[in-house]
Write a protein that holds these residues in place. Structure first.
Motif, PDB file in Angstrom:
ATOM      1  N   ILE A   1      37.368   8.131  70.408  1.00 11.04           N
ATOM      2  CA  ILE A   1      37.832   9.693  71.157  1.00 11.04           C
ATOM      3  C   ILE A   1      37.315  10.246  72.134  1.00 11.04           C
ATOM      4  O   ILE A   1      35.799   9.769  72.705  1.00 11.04           O
ATOM      5  N   ILE A   2      38.247  10.144  73.316  1.00 11.73           N
ATOM      6  CA  ILE A   2      37.967  10.343  74.529  1.00 11.73           C
ATOM      7  C   ILE A   2      38.678  12.271  74.600  1.00 11.73           C
ATOM      8  O   ILE A   2      39.754  12.090  75.002  1.00 11.73           O
ATOM      9  N   HIS A   3      37.397  13.085  74.972  1.00 14.24           N
ATOM     10  CA  HIS A   3      38.129  14.255  75.242  1.00 14.24           C
ATOM     11  C   HIS A   3      37.573  14.391  77.040  1.00 14.24           C
ATOM     12  O   HIS A   3      36.370  13.693  77.547  1.00 14.24           O
ATOM     13  N   VAL A   4      38.072  14.964  77.523  1.00 17.36           N
ATOM     14  CA  VAL A   4      38.389  14.778  78.765  1.00 17.36           C
ATOM     15  C   VAL A   4      38.546  16.575  80.027  1.00 17.36           C
ATOM     16  O   VAL A   4      39.180  17.042  78.970  1.00 17.36           O
ATOM     17  N   HIS A   5      37.460  17.227  80.629  1.00 20.19           N
ATOM     18  CA  HIS A   5      37.678  18.516  81.531  1.00 20.19           C
ATOM     19  C   HIS A   5      36.769  17.424  82.192  1.00 20.19           C
ATOM     20  O   HIS A   5      35.844  17.321  81.922  1.00 20.19           O
TER      21      HIS A   5
ATOM     22  N   ILE B   1      42.099   6.719  72.081  1.00 27.99           N
ATOM     23  CA  ILE B   1      43.185   8.411  72.177  1.00 27.99           C
ATOM     24  C   ILE B   1      42.151   8.622  73.264  1.00 27.99           C
ATOM     25  O   ILE B   1      40.712   8.567  73.101  1.00 27.99           O
ATOM     26  N   VAL B   2      42.576   9.033  74.614  1.00 24.09           N
ATOM     27  CA  VAL B   2      41.969  10.206  75.549  1.00 24.09           C
ATOM     28  C   VAL B   2      42.810  11.657  75.391  1.00 24.09           C
ATOM     29  O   VAL B   2      43.980  11.489  75.340  1.00 24.09           O
ATOM     30  N   HIS B   3      41.820  12.388  75.182  1.00 28.27           N
ATOM     31  CA  HIS B   3      43.070  13.566  74.891  1.00 28.27           C
ATOM     32  C   HIS B   3      42.092  14.632  76.680  1.00 28.27           C
ATOM     33  O   HIS B   3      40.740  14.762  76.333  1.00 28.27           O
ATOM     34  N   GLY B   4      42.868  15.033  76.765  1.00 30.55           N
ATOM     35  CA  GLY B   4      42.806  15.625  78.072  1.00 30.55           C
ATOM     36  C   GLY B   4      43.131  17.474  77.880  1.00 30.55           C
ATOM     37  O   GLY B   4      44.301  18.022  76.752  1.00 30.55           O
ATOM     38  N   HIS B   5      42.651  18.250  78.288  1.00 34.66           N
ATOM     39  CA  HIS B   5      42.313  19.615  78.090  1.00 34.66           C
ATOM     40  C   HIS B   5      42.518  20.549  79.678  1.00 34.66           C
ATOM     41  O   HIS B   5      42.556  20.345  80.106  1.00 34.66           O
ATOM     42  N   SER B   6      43.712  20.855  79.080  1.00 31.46           N
ATOM     43  CA  SER B   6      44.369  21.536  80.965  1.00 31.46           C
ATOM     44  C   SER B   6      44.992  20.893  81.398  1.00 31.46           C
ATOM     45  O   SER B   6      44.508  20.682  81.844  1.00 31.46           O
TER      46      SER B   6
ATOM     47  N   ALA C   1      47.027  12.552  74.823  1.00 34.56           N
ATOM     48  CA  ALA C   1      47.534  13.518  74.651  1.00 34.56           C
ATOM     49  C   ALA C   1      47.277  14.602  75.245  1.00 34.56           C
ATOM     50  O   ALA C   1      45.854  14.291  75.847  1.00 34.56           O
ATOM     51  N   MET C   2      47.711  15.794  75.398  1.00 36.55           N
ATOM     52  CA  MET C   2      47.184  17.095  76.757  1.00 36.55           C
ATOM     53  C   MET C   2      47.464  17.916  75.662  1.00 36.55           C
ATOM     54  O   MET C   2      48.611  18.106  75.203  1.00 36.55           O
ATOM     55  N   HIS C   3      45.917  18.305  76.004  1.00 37.70           N
ATOM     56  CA  HIS C   3      46.243  19.967  75.205  1.00 37.70           C
ATOM     57  C   HIS C   3      46.919  20.590  76.148  1.00 37.70           C
ATOM     58  O   HIS C   3      45.992  21.667  76.901  1.00 37.70           O
ATOM     59  N   PHE C   4      47.975  21.649  76.244  1.00 36.17           N
ATOM     60  CA  PHE C   4      48.327  22.751  77.429  1.00 36.17           C
ATOM     61  C   PHE C   4      47.794  23.627  77.250  1.00 36.17           C
ATOM     62  O   PHE C   4      47.471  24.118  76.110  1.00 36.17           O
ATOM     63  N   MET C   5      47.661  24.253  77.828  1.00 35.54           N
ATOM     64  CA  MET C   5      46.949  25.975  78.458  1.00 35.54           C
ATOM     65  C   MET C   5      47.541  26.425  79.663  1.00 35.54           C
ATOM     66  O   MET C   5      47.796  25.945  81.092  1.00 35.54           O
ATOM     67  N   ALA C   6      47.588  27.872  79.540  1.00 37.16           N
ATOM     68  CA  ALA C   6      47.838  29.197  80.667  1.00 37.16           C
ATOM     69  C   ALA C   6      49.191  28.278  81.270  1.00 37.16           C
ATOM     70  O   ALA C   6      49.053  27.897  82.595  1.00 37.16           O
ATOM     71  N   VAL C   7      50.421  27.818  80.534  1.00 34.91           N
ATOM     72  CA  VAL C   7      51.230  27.719  81.451  1.00 34.91           C
ATOM     73  C   VAL C   7      52.092  28.966  81.717  1.00 34.91           C
ATOM     74  O   VAL C   7      52.339  29.992  81.615  1.00 34.91           O
ATOM     75  N   ASP C   8      52.879  28.421  83.550  1.00 35.99           N
ATOM     76  CA  ASP C   8      52.840  29.779  84.400  1.00 35.99           C
ATOM     77  C   ASP C   8      52.120  30.995  83.942  1.00 35.99           C
ATOM     78  O   ASP C   8      52.579  32.112  84.438  1.00 35.99           O
TER      79      ASP C   8
END
Length: 378
Positions: free
Chosen positions: A3-7, A87-92, A113-120
């Protein structure tokens, strides 16, 4: 599973999202997976480019930052580990660094995988330039992420609602995976008496925890406390968090309540638990959607069975329900905020009930890590 997390930031940078990525990565490593984090070198001080922290392999890559904005961090290199990840799990999706890393993974047929945040969330920013340009950038990145990646997660039900109603995403494909809470917050013994003794506090008080930033609404909270002190004698406001205290100290002097507001700055996790335990309620007076996507401090308060008084911005009203597990007030409404604080300070049984109901709405990081793993496998 690899697993790779990205920020764009990772420890030692401290912040809401940075802390969440670290907690999730470390919990998945404890569950026996090979976990990596890819971040930029920004904020890393003298830390090495490659290291292992609590079982997580950290890779810091060179990057440039446009206009000084963290979200506009552009990677100048891509680590080879991305090519053979499960899996590459991106944050924001607002992070240019995250988007480019996930695009790189897709080019090598790696699941993303994209972890969405602060949409609009920039649509109500008080800076007109940030509001105009930032909101267009954010909208473009959101549409791009929904088109290109494989798994969609959100930390906030507000973001899920916007992704479906405005951006046309299928609600069944948007998975709600909020931030978890540490076992320390859930299981540590009561520390309120120790906190009171160490700080020589005998009064009832409400507590603010967070950055000292204009969008956090601290000015309105201090103004509300002047009204509160006229109604509830010997009541205090305690403020915990990093930032410039001077303008807020000046305001307390101007309002004549300097002795009623205590600034503690940054404190240890253990002292923060003690401060929560001894408090009557947590107050979150923010004035902008952008700063309250999924405020972890709400979970922290509920973990210690404390009620939350908060404004109706960002993801807050999707979690705090008025008179069910807290009290909601409009942003910038000093009188409404003061009345809510007075209500809690003068009705301890109500405070106890609201705090106990909040506790059932939180999950541990272990539970959240397992939920994310199921989505990866699915």
């Amino acid at each position: 599973m690899k697993i790779i997390h990205v920020h764009h930031h990772y420890w030692p940078v401290i912040g809401g999202l940075e802390n969440a990525v670290k907690a999730l990565a470390e919990e998945q490593a404890r569950l026996g997976h090979e976990v990596h984090v890819v971040a930029s070198t920004y904020g890393a001080a003298n830390r090495p480019r490659e290291e292992v922290i609590n079982g997580v392999h950290v890779h810091r890559v060179k990057a440039i930052r446009l206009a000084g904005y963290p979200d506009l961090t552009y990677p100048l290199e891509y680590p080879d580990i991305i090519r053979n990840a499960d899996i590459v799990h991106g944050h924001s999706q607002n992070s240019l660094f995250t988007m480019k890393m996930l695009e790189h993974a897709k080019r090598h047929s790696v699941k993303t995988a994209m972890h969405f945040m602060a949409v609009d969330a920039l649509n109500d920013h008080p800076n007109p330039l940030v509001k105009l340009i930032g909101s267009k950038y954010s909208s473009k990145m959101t549409r791009k992420a929904l088109k290109e990646f494989d798994i969609y997660m959100v930390r906030s039900l507000r973001d899920k609602e916007l992704l479906t109603s405005k951006y046309g995403a299928n609600a069944d494909n948007i998975y709600y995976v909020p931030d978890g809470i540490s076992n320390e917050l859930l299981n540590t013994e009561y520390l309120g008496d120790q906190f009171r003794e160490s700080r020589n506090i005998t009064s009832d008080y409400v507590l603010y925890i967070g950055r000292l930033h204009p969008l956090k609404g601290i000015e309105y909270l201090i103004r509300a406390m002047r009204i509160v002190n006229n109604e509830v004698k010997d009541s205090l406001l305690i403020i915990i968090g990093p930032g410039d205290q001077r303008p807020y100290i000046d305001l307390t002097n101007k309002l004549g309540i300097r002795d009623r507001v205590l600034f503690l700055g940054y404190v240890s996790d253990r002292e923060k638990i003690g401060a929560l335990d001894a408090s009557t309620a947590l107050v979150l007076p923010s004035i902008s959607n952008y700063v309250e996507v999924y405020p972890m401090v709400i979970s922290e308060a509920w973990a210690r069975q404390k009620p939350v008084i908060a404004t109706t911005v960002g993801g807050i009203p999707y979690r705090v329900k008025n008179m069910e597990n807290g009290i909601l007030v409009p942003p910038r409404d000093v009188k409404a905020l003061a009345n809510a604080i007075i209500t809690i300070l003068t009705d301890k049984e109500l405070a106890r009930k609201l705090g106990a109901r909040g506790r059932v709405n939180i999950k541990s990081w272990n539970e959240i890590a397992r939920e994310a793993l199921k989505l990866y496998e699915k």
